[in-house]
Scaffold this active site. Structure first.
Site, PDB file in Angstrom:
ATOM      1  N   GLN A  47     -56.187 -30.898 -46.286  1.00 58.46           N
ATOM      2  CA  GLN A  47     -56.939 -32.275 -44.596  1.00 58.46           C
ATOM      3  C   GLN A  47     -58.201 -32.653 -45.477  1.00 58.46           C
ATOM      4  OE1 GLN A  47     -56.630 -28.872 -41.539  1.00 58.46           O
ATOM      5  NE2 GLN A  47     -56.375 -31.106 -40.630  1.00 58.46           N
ATOM      6  N   HIS A  67     -43.892 -36.069 -49.227  1.00 61.33           N
ATOM      7  CA  HIS A  67     -43.716 -36.975 -50.534  1.00 61.33           C
ATOM      8  C   HIS A  67     -42.328 -36.971 -50.209  1.00 61.33           C
ATOM      9  CE1 HIS A  67     -46.962 -35.549 -53.513  1.00 61.33           C
ATOM     10  NE2 HIS A  67     -47.537 -36.203 -52.216  1.00 61.33           N
ATOM     11  N   ASP A  80     -52.423 -36.906 -50.789  1.00 61.65           N
ATOM     12  CA  ASP A  80     -53.042 -36.960 -52.258  1.00 61.65           C
ATOM     13  C   ASP A  80     -55.113 -37.008 -52.407  1.00 61.65           C
ATOM     14  OD1 ASP A  80     -50.267 -36.732 -52.311  1.00 61.65           O
ATOM     15  OD2 ASP A  80     -50.162 -38.619 -53.281  1.00 61.65           O
ATOM     16  N   ARG A 105     -67.068 -23.055 -42.258  1.00 67.51           N
ATOM     17  CA  ARG A 105     -65.254 -22.556 -42.430  1.00 67.51           C
ATOM     18  C   ARG A 105     -64.862 -23.468 -43.181  1.00 67.51           C
ATOM     19  NH1 ARG A 105     -61.079 -23.186 -39.084  1.00 67.51           N
ATOM     20  NH2 ARG A 105     -59.369 -21.754 -39.768  1.00 67.51           N
ATOM     21  N   HIS A 150     -54.505 -21.746 -45.118  1.00 66.74           N
ATOM     22  CA  HIS A 150     -54.883 -22.746 -44.025  1.00 66.74           C
ATOM     23  C   HIS A 150     -53.382 -23.600 -44.022  1.00 66.74           C
ATOM     24  CE1 HIS A 150     -57.584 -24.626 -40.685  1.00 66.74           C
ATOM     25  NE2 HIS A 150     -55.626 -25.821 -40.542  1.00 66.74           N
ATOM     26  N   ASN A 194     -54.811 -19.084 -40.844  1.00 69.38           N
ATOM     27  CA  ASN A 194     -54.878 -20.032 -39.558  1.00 69.38           C
ATOM     28  C   ASN A 194     -53.815 -20.363 -38.914  1.00 69.38           C
ATOM     29  OD1 ASN A 194     -56.829 -22.499 -38.423  1.00 69.38           O
ATOM     30  ND2 ASN A 194     -54.933 -23.825 -39.197  1.00 69.38           N
ATOM     31  N   GLU A 195     -53.853 -20.105 -36.999  1.00 69.45           N
ATOM     32  CA  GLU A 195     -52.903 -20.575 -36.565  1.00 69.45           C
ATOM     33  C   GLU A 195     -51.588 -20.160 -37.005  1.00 69.45           C
ATOM     34  OE1 GLU A 195     -53.106 -24.609 -35.305  1.00 69.45           O
ATOM     35  OE2 GLU A 195     -55.157 -23.938 -34.559  1.00 69.45           O
ATOM     36  N   ASN A 336     -58.680 -20.720 -31.926  1.00 65.47           N
ATOM     37  CA  ASN A 336     -58.609 -22.175 -32.344  1.00 65.47           C
ATOM     38  C   ASN A 336     -57.834 -23.009 -30.367  1.00 65.47           C
ATOM     39  OD1 ASN A 336     -59.123 -21.930 -34.659  1.00 65.47           O
ATOM     40  ND2 ASN A 336     -57.363 -22.408 -35.628  1.00 65.47           N
ATOM     41  N   TYR A 338     -57.853 -25.951 -28.132  1.00 71.98           N
ATOM     42  CA  TYR A 338     -58.341 -27.456 -27.967  1.00 71.98           C
ATOM     43  C   TYR A 338     -57.650 -27.458 -25.909  1.00 71.98           C
ATOM     44  CZ  TYR A 338     -58.797 -28.157 -32.502  1.00 71.98           C
ATOM     45  OH  TYR A 338     -58.822 -27.984 -34.187  1.00 71.98           O
ATOM     46  N   GLU A 406     -62.196 -23.384 -33.938  1.00 66.62           N
ATOM     47  CA  GLU A 406     -61.939 -24.467 -34.222  1.00 66.62           C
ATOM     48  C   GLU A 406     -62.247 -24.836 -32.704  1.00 66.62           C
ATOM     49  OE1 GLU A 406     -58.278 -26.374 -35.960  1.00 66.62           O
ATOM     50  OE2 GLU A 406     -58.969 -24.509 -37.880  1.00 66.62           O
TER      51      GLU A 406
HETATM   52  C1  NOJ Z   1     -55.538 -26.646 -35.768  1.00 64.35           C
HETATM   53  C2  NOJ Z   1     -55.719 -27.107 -36.614  1.00 64.35           C
HETATM   54  O1  NOJ Z   1     -56.106 -25.750 -37.027  1.00 64.35           O
HETATM   55  C3  NOJ Z   1     -56.047 -27.650 -37.635  1.00 64.35           C
HETATM   56  O2  NOJ Z   1     -55.743 -28.029 -39.163  1.00 64.35           O
HETATM   57  C4  NOJ Z   1     -55.660 -29.388 -36.722  1.00 64.35           C
HETATM   58  O3  NOJ Z   1     -56.337 -30.466 -37.621  1.00 64.35           O
HETATM   59  C5  NOJ Z   1     -56.390 -29.372 -35.449  1.00 64.35           C
HETATM   60  N1  NOJ Z   1     -56.243 -28.575 -35.304  1.00 64.35           N
HETATM   61  C6  NOJ Z   1     -56.523 -30.491 -35.451  1.00 64.35           C
HETATM   62  O4  NOJ Z   1     -55.269 -30.906 -34.712  1.00 64.35           O
END
Ligand code: NOJ
Length: 528
Positions: A47, A67, A80, A105, A150, A194-195, A336, A338, A406
């Site tokens: 990212q 791609h 990229d 992190r 990740h 991660n997730e 994580n 949200y 997160e």
């Molecule tokens: C979870 C992910 O780990 C992360 O890569 C992502 O950008 C965020 N949530 C937000 O969607």
């Protein structure tokens, strides 16, 4: 038909949900964050780094996907260059320092360190990049937390089956060993995955994440099986060979909170089924006292597989030795989180057949009246859900400190990010109440994200950063937003600002205004 449809939608809006009496995570208080509570910020290699093919790095499954499928990403972009952190890591460390954050992190890119995917070829420039970043952090007294995986598998390993190939347990262990050898004396926190549910359910079972395999009903279970073994293998290797470093190792699981759609016993049951077959799919084997997949998932997939004429359950079985090998393989519970959903039991088949969605058989929706103006349509603001989830985890998986690895909010950009300021205030308020009133076992919190970045299929449309990144500028200029200032203040004072009001959701008001405004829309559709 049309009439029935809109009446149903309207009834949904009016009804709301049975259980969620308040959005607020708690009343106004003087609670402070405990002395040893740590604050961090998170990012991930794909990212932010860019430099997708520089200095020997080979393509990851994300490079390959974006791609080869030009319409996969909302704005047609790629990772990229992203925020160019491969070249700007010094500025990144400086920003973490400016925020006053204790821990950073970030994730390491497997194809940057091992371009063939294997340890036959360790890329010295890849190692040097992460070494420099870690040294830069330590210079500021910032503790590094490394996510080993990740989502960016080397494409070369995907070509031979990726996470569905059982030998990946060894490949991943070898990769992790290289990282421990080089960095374990400097890195005190490790996140193996991660997730993982995003990797397996969406990447192998679906098309929403790389490698977008879409082999639902089979591949998500295979992927999870190998991934959990890989996690446990790496934990044991770490404890056997690197224990003297004093490092801590865990996994970061993604979980929404779930509320029943109505107050019926069936919908309340749907909440438990949802939580145990999603977060619990990964949490139960590692964090529950008994280990293994959650009994609900075992029974559900078994029953469906039989009905569908498979000779055995599509959910692979762990042997007794494997259950014991995987159980307890973590020092902390990375979470994580949200948003929140409303759950009900499906009264007919849902999802593709076969699929995890179909096996589980619940329906997930959100209340359109919940506040949000987010560029990520799923991101509704429900702080009380965060508090309840922290309680749930504390009770369900006792003995593991929770680190919120997160939490954050996406918008369409801008320095005056009042919605993000409000989101963080509300969620941190919920966290304070979870700690002080419910005695939830939470020891750290990481904001997602340090800076705007490549938000996967949302490209650069959805911005999660505390720092704004000007992606058009040659230097990818980073500037702190209002939310960065709030976070710094909270960290310094260990409390929320004086003027914080837990019931004020006006920062999301244009979106809240949207829900009632759907009524004229419905009437319009009825009349035309
Ligand atoms: C979870 C992910 O780990 C992360 O890569 C992502 O950008 C965020 N949530 C937000 O969607």
């Amino acid at each position: 038909m049309e009439l029935v449809k809109y009446v149903l939608i309207f009834a949904f809006f009016c009804n709301g949900n049975a259980e969620l009496d308040t959005l607020a995570g708690g009343e106004k208080s003087n609670y402070t964050f405990p002395k040893d509570f740590v604050f961090g910020v998170s990012t991930a290699a794909v990212q932010i780094e860019g430099a997708w093919d520089e200095d020997g790095k080979s393509p990851s499954i994300w490079d390959h996907l974006v791609h080869t499928n030009k319409t996969f990403v909302r704005d047609g972009s790629t990772a990229d260059v992203a925020a160019n952190s491969y070249h700007l890591y010094k500025r990144d460390a400086e920003m973490v320092h400016e925020l006053g954050v204790n821990i950073y992190r970030f994730s390491i890119s497997w194809p940057r360190v091992l371009p063939t995917g294997f340890v036959n070829n360790i890329n010295p420039l890849g190692i040097a990049y992460y070494d420099n970043l870690i040294n830069e952090l330590l210079r500021y007294n910032i503790t590094p937390m490394v996510t080993i995986y990740h989502w960016d598998l080397p494409q070369k390993i995907q070509d031979i089956g990726g996470w569905t190939n059982s030998l990946i347990v060894d490949y991943y262990t070898d990769y992790a060993n290289v990282l421990f050898k080089h960095f374990a004396h400097k890195v005190k926190y490790w996140v193996t995955f991660n997730e993982p549910m995003q990797t397996c359910l969406e990447g192998y079972g679906g098309t929403y994440r790389a490698p977008a395999l879409n082999r639902h009903g089979i591949a998500e279970y295979l992927c999870t099986h190998n991934l959990l073994k890989a996690h446990a293998n790496v934990y044991h290797m770490f404890k056997t060979h690197y224990n003297e470093t004093g490092g801590k190792l865990g996994m970061s699981l993604d979980s929404n909170w779930a509320e029943p759609r109505s107050n019926t016993a069936r919908d309340r049951e749907a909440v438990e089924v949802y939580l145990s077959t999603h977060m619990g799919w990964y949490a139960h084997p590692v964090y529950s006292p008994s280990g293994n997949y959650p009994p609900q998932l075992i029974d559900l997939v078994n029953a469906k597989s039989k009905k569908q004429n498979y000779t055995r359950s599509r959910l692979p079985e762990f042997t007794k030795e494997e259950v014991d090998f995987i159980r307890g393989t973590a020092d902390f519970f990375g979470l994580n989180h949200y948003t929140t959903y409303l759950l009900s039991m499906a009264d007919k088949e849902v999802g593709a057949i076969p699929s995890h969605e179909n096996d589980v058989g619940v329906v997930r929706v959100q209340d359109p009246s919940w506040p949000s103006m987010s560029s990520s349509s799923w991101l509704k603001v429900v702080p009380s859900g965060f508090r309840r989830l922290l309680n749930y985890i504390t009770k369900k998986y006792p003995g593991y400190p929770i680190i919120v690895t997160e939490n954050g909010y996406a918008d369409y950009s801008g320095l005056d990010d009042t919605a993000r300021v409000s989101y963080y205030s509300h969620y941190l308020n919920a966290l304070l109440h979870a700690i002080h009133e419910d005695h939830s076992n939470v020891s750290g919190y990481f904001a997602w994200s340090l800076m705007d970045n490549f938000e996967w299929d949302d490209g650069y449309v959805s911005r999660f950063g505390l720092y704004l990144v000007d992606f058009k500028s040659p230097n990818k200029t980073r500037t702190p937003k209002q939310s960065a200032k709030l976070y710094t203040e909270v960290i310094a004072s260990r409390r929320l600002p004086e003027d914080y009001n837990p019931h004020d959701f006006s920062a999301f008001s244009s979106a809240s205004a949207l829900a009632p405004s759907l009524l004229p829309f419905i009437l319009y559709r009825l009349l035309h």
